[in-house]
Design a protein around this motif. Structure first.
Motif, PDB file in Angstrom:
ATOM      1  N   THR A  23       0.945  -1.128  -0.010  1.00 45.63           N
ATOM      2  CA  THR A  23      -0.101   0.028  -0.005  1.00 45.63           C
ATOM      3  C   THR A  23       0.886   1.226  -0.006  1.00 45.63           C
ATOM      4  OG1 THR A  23      -1.658  -1.018   1.245  1.00 45.63           O
ATOM      5  CG2 THR A  23      -1.728   1.264   1.092  1.00 45.63           C
ATOM      6  N   PRO A  24       0.789   2.042  -1.061  1.00 44.64           N
ATOM      7  CA  PRO A  24       1.527   3.187  -0.978  1.00 44.64           C
ATOM      8  C   PRO A  24       1.180   4.136   0.329  1.00 44.64           C
ATOM      9  CG  PRO A  24       0.475   2.957  -3.129  1.00 44.64           C
ATOM     10  CD  PRO A  24      -0.243   2.009  -2.324  1.00 44.64           C
ATOM     11  N   PHE A  25       2.578   4.902   0.826  1.00 45.44           N
ATOM     12  CA  PHE A  25       2.077   5.846   1.996  1.00 45.44           C
ATOM     13  C   PHE A  25       1.203   6.790   1.592  1.00 45.44           C
ATOM     14  CE2 PHE A  25       6.687   4.738   3.830  1.00 45.44           C
ATOM     15  CZ  PHE A  25       6.405   3.410   4.049  1.00 45.44           C
ATOM     16  N   THR A  26       1.215   7.193   0.191  1.00 45.58           N
ATOM     17  CA  THR A  26       0.379   8.368  -0.054  1.00 45.58           C
ATOM     18  C   THR A  26      -1.360   8.046   0.077  1.00 45.58           C
ATOM     19  OG1 THR A  26       0.362   7.526  -2.445  1.00 45.58           O
ATOM     20  CG2 THR A  26       1.675   9.509  -1.747  1.00 45.58           C
ATOM     21  N   ALA A  36       1.767  12.310   3.647  1.00 38.18           N
ATOM     22  CA  ALA A  36       2.403  10.907   3.346  1.00 38.18           C
ATOM     23  C   ALA A  36       3.865  10.978   3.963  1.00 38.18           C
ATOM     24  CB  ALA A  36       2.847  11.027   1.753  1.00 38.18           C
ATOM     25  N   GLY A  37       4.361  12.192   4.370  1.00 41.39           N
ATOM     26  CA  GLY A  37       5.727  12.385   5.109  1.00 41.39           C
ATOM     27  C   GLY A  37       5.549  11.947   6.589  1.00 41.39           C
ATOM     28  N   THR A  38       4.425  12.084   7.044  1.00 37.14           N
ATOM     29  CA  THR A  38       4.115  11.395   8.342  1.00 37.14           C
ATOM     30  C   THR A  38       4.070  10.182   8.472  1.00 37.14           C
ATOM     31  OG1 THR A  38       2.857  13.713   9.013  1.00 37.14           O
ATOM     32  CG2 THR A  38       2.402  11.732  10.176  1.00 37.14           C
ATOM     33  N   VAL A  39       3.272   9.562   7.401  1.00 37.56           N
ATOM     34  CA  VAL A  39       3.374   8.077   7.548  1.00 37.56           C
ATOM     35  C   VAL A  39       4.749   7.327   7.333  1.00 37.56           C
ATOM     36  CG1 VAL A  39       2.557   6.073   6.021  1.00 37.56           C
ATOM     37  CG2 VAL A  39       0.995   7.987   6.270  1.00 37.56           C
ATOM     38  N   HIS A  40       5.466   8.093   6.311  1.00 42.67           N
ATOM     39  CA  HIS A  40       7.048   7.825   6.066  1.00 42.67           C
ATOM     40  C   HIS A  40       7.851   7.638   7.126  1.00 42.67           C
ATOM     41  CE1 HIS A  40      10.822   7.071   4.074  1.00 42.67           C
ATOM     42  NE2 HIS A  40      11.309   8.180   4.656  1.00 42.67           N
TER      43      HIS A  40
END
Length: 159
Positions: A23-26, A36-40
């Motif tokens: 699943t893409p972070f986006t 998405a940066g927070t997920v990363h």
């Protein structure tokens, strides 16, 4: 080392990644209404803490022709032979899981095979390993439960 604390957002990220590690972070970010940066950053922290170790791919073994599953309990002549026997078991690619156990067996294995004849050949290979006294085999009729998410949710409730 201090225990890593997971919050609800971490739980939700893990939930989605367990469902599909690709699943893409986006996509995760959109569903959780975060960047998405927070997920990363959160995934990276969980990797650094050792909570996430790599990722895995789930194969449909039935479609690949390996739908037969057997569990093989291995009795050793001496427990001191465990390491040697495990090294030999690693050479048999159809043994997908092996556990050192207490109780009835010294080692307990999961075998994937094409059919009963193929399973028989694999079991005979296990029997022929030096140090193996005997084996006991159980055939899986159906894998009824294989759910990582239920355990994860139980662990999160305890935190």
């Amino acid at each position: 080392m201090a225990k890593f604390k997971l919050d609800e957002v971490d739980h939700q990220i893990l939930d989605m990644l367990i469902e599909n590690t690709r699943t893409p972070f986006t996509d995760i970010a959109k569903k959780l209404l975060i960047s998405a940066g927070t997920v990363h950053v959160r995934v990276k922290k969980m990797e650094e803490a050792g909570i996430i170790e790599g990722s895995s791919l789930t194969l449909d073994y039935k479609k690949l022709g390996y739908s037969f599953i057997a569990y093989v309990g291995i009795y050793l002549q001496n427990t001191s032979q465990t390491k040697f026997v495990l090294q030999r078991i690693k050479e048999i690619p159809f043994v997908t899981v092996a556990h050192i156990t207490t109780g009835k067996f010294n080692i307990f294995c999961k075998v994937r095979a094409k059919d009963t004849n193929h399973a028989k050949d694999i079991i005979f290979q296990l029997d022929d390993i030096d140090g193996v006294y005997r084996t006991e085999t159980m055939i899986s009729l159906e894998e009824s439960i294989n759910d990582k998410k239920r355990l994860m949710h139980s662990i999160f409730q305890e935190m």
